[in-house]
Design an enzyme around this catalytic site. Sequence first.
Site, mmCIF file in Angstrom:
data_model
loop_
_atom_site.group_PDB
_atom_site.id
_atom_site.type_symbol
_atom_site.label_atom_id
_atom_site.label_comp_id
_atom_site.label_asym_id
_atom_site.label_seq_id
_atom_site.Cartn_x
_atom_site.Cartn_y
_atom_site.Cartn_z
ATOM 1 N N GLU A 105 0.829 -1.216 0.000
ATOM 2 C CA GLU A 105 0.000 0.000 0.000
ATOM 3 C C GLU A 105 0.863 1.264 0.000
ATOM 4 O O GLU A 105 0.388 2.346 0.335
ATOM 5 C CB GLU A 105 -0.947 0.014 1.215
ATOM 6 C CG GLU A 105 -1.805 -1.218 1.395
ATOM 7 C CD GLU A 105 -2.831 -1.450 0.276
ATOM 8 O OE1 GLU A 105 -2.930 -0.597 -0.628
ATOM 9 O OE2 GLU A 105 -3.493 -2.497 0.298
ATOM 10 N N HIS B 76 -2.551 1.886 8.536
ATOM 11 C CA HIS B 76 -3.613 1.003 8.051
ATOM 12 C C HIS B 76 -3.639 -0.265 8.890
ATOM 13 O O HIS B 76 -2.587 -0.864 9.129
ATOM 14 C CB HIS B 76 -3.360 0.660 6.573
ATOM 15 C CG HIS B 76 -4.212 -0.449 6.054
ATOM 16 N ND1 HIS B 76 -5.589 -0.399 6.052
ATOM 17 C CD2 HIS B 76 -3.893 -1.650 5.516
ATOM 18 C CE1 HIS B 76 -6.068 -1.520 5.536
ATOM 19 N NE2 HIS B 76 -5.057 -2.298 5.205
ATOM 20 N N HIS C 208 -6.395 -3.804 10.425
ATOM 21 C CA HIS C 208 -7.559 -4.665 10.189
ATOM 22 C C HIS C 208 -8.298 -4.924 11.503
ATOM 23 O O HIS C 208 -8.333 -6.072 11.975
ATOM 24 C CB HIS C 208 -7.117 -6.001 9.592
ATOM 25 C CG HIS C 208 -6.427 -5.922 8.263
ATOM 26 N ND1 HIS C 208 -5.765 -6.990 7.683
ATOM 27 C CD2 HIS C 208 -6.310 -4.901 7.383
ATOM 28 C CE1 HIS C 208 -5.272 -6.624 6.509
ATOM 29 N NE2 HIS C 208 -5.575 -5.353 6.306
ATOM 30 N N GLU D 138 -17.575 11.229 22.766
ATOM 31 C CA GLU D 138 -16.329 11.901 22.360
ATOM 32 C C GLU D 138 -15.944 11.657 20.896
ATOM 33 O O GLU D 138 -15.038 12.315 20.386
ATOM 34 C CB GLU D 138 -15.186 11.496 23.302
ATOM 35 C CG GLU D 138 -15.483 11.984 24.707
ATOM 36 C CD GLU D 138 -14.261 12.250 25.558
ATOM 37 O OE1 GLU D 138 -13.144 11.948 25.121
ATOM 38 O OE2 GLU D 138 -14.446 12.760 26.671
ATOM 39 N N HIS E 109 -12.471 -4.842 4.829
ATOM 40 C CA HIS E 109 -11.006 -4.905 4.803
ATOM 41 C C HIS E 109 -10.376 -4.246 6.049
ATOM 42 O O HIS E 109 -9.670 -4.909 6.798
ATOM 43 C CB HIS E 109 -10.487 -4.248 3.516
ATOM 44 C CG HIS E 109 -9.002 -4.305 3.366
ATOM 45 N ND1 HIS E 109 -8.380 -4.503 2.166
ATOM 46 C CD2 HIS E 109 -7.994 -4.189 4.281
ATOM 47 C CE1 HIS E 109 -7.071 -4.525 2.337
ATOM 48 N NE2 HIS E 109 -6.811 -4.327 3.616
HETATM 49 O O1 2HA Z 1 -1.284 -7.180 4.085
HETATM 50 O O2 2HA Z 1 -3.067 -4.920 4.905
HETATM 51 O O3 2HA Z 1 -3.982 -4.035 2.602
HETATM 52 C C1 2HA Z 1 -1.102 -5.809 4.074
HETATM 53 C C2 2HA Z 1 -2.414 -5.172 3.937
HETATM 54 C C3 2HA Z 1 -2.874 -4.850 2.576
HETATM 55 ZN ZN ZN Z 2 -5.051 -4.295 4.602
#
Ligand code: 2HA
Ligand code: ZN
Length: 279
Positions: free
Chosen positions: A123, A147, A149, A177, A218
């Site tokens: 990414e 980023h 998950h 909040e 995702h």
């Molecule tokens: O594996 O999270 O979006 C890496 C990620 C791809």
């Molecule tokens: Zn990801």
Amino acid sequence: MKAFTDLPFVRDFVRLCSIGDAQGFHERNGGNLTYHLTAADVKAAKAVLKGRKPGPWEDVELTKDVAVPSFAGEWFLATGSGKFFRNVAYDPENSFALCELDETGSRYRVLWGLAGGGRPTSEFSSHLMNLAVKDRVSGGKVRVIYHAHPANLIAMTYVCPLDDKSFTRALWNTMTECPVIFPEGVGVVKWMVPGGREIAVKTSTLMDRHSVVVWAHHGLFCAADTFDNAMGLMETVEKAAKIYMLVLASGRKPVSGITPKGYRAIAKRYSVDIPEKYL
Ligand code: 2HA
Ligand code: ZN
């Protein structure tokens, strides 16, 4: 002589990865992190890396029209593609890299890290484009793209309508909040194939107005000035999503919530700008 991993911004980068792992946000190689070095960071890095030979120039996978020319010559820390957040503190030199962009903003070379080979995160193009947008709108303040998950947030994307207004109101309504912490709401990207140019462009257009962007089914993207604030956004949104899912799981229909009048009062009390279009 100081090691590269002793530099304060490198320690903070590693710390975020450890916290994210402890939170369960990063199964296997899930998630990625990029930090845009300040001029002072670059100076400190140059001092400890003196005499090290840079790696070869490589393509960032950005075509010319989406290269990041505003970042020509800039330096970034990025987690490695396929690398595990869990291993960042344990094996830093193989888990992330210090990268320099070339004068066109479309190629990079590794200055430190990824010792056993490899590339920055899949990414990386998303992160660079998001950082370029945030750099412009924040006057250079935003430095971190994170980023992850987180499970409850991902679960929520299966039951909450995937538009900015519904998702924002659903999150804000869980904890008082929330609108203070992300007053510009969240942007939502409907399901797309991750990695590469298309999702990078879509996400960065939403980053213009938001610091939090949801990737349906995702995960989540957060943009912030500091590592603490990036993790703060990630944890707040995930906790809000957890409360949303707990309410749903109770099987009871909510009988109260925060009203538009309530949000306007919060905006006034905390001097934040809550867009009327979300109320
Ligand atoms: O594996 O999270 O979006 C890496 C990620 C791809
Ligand atoms: Zn990801």
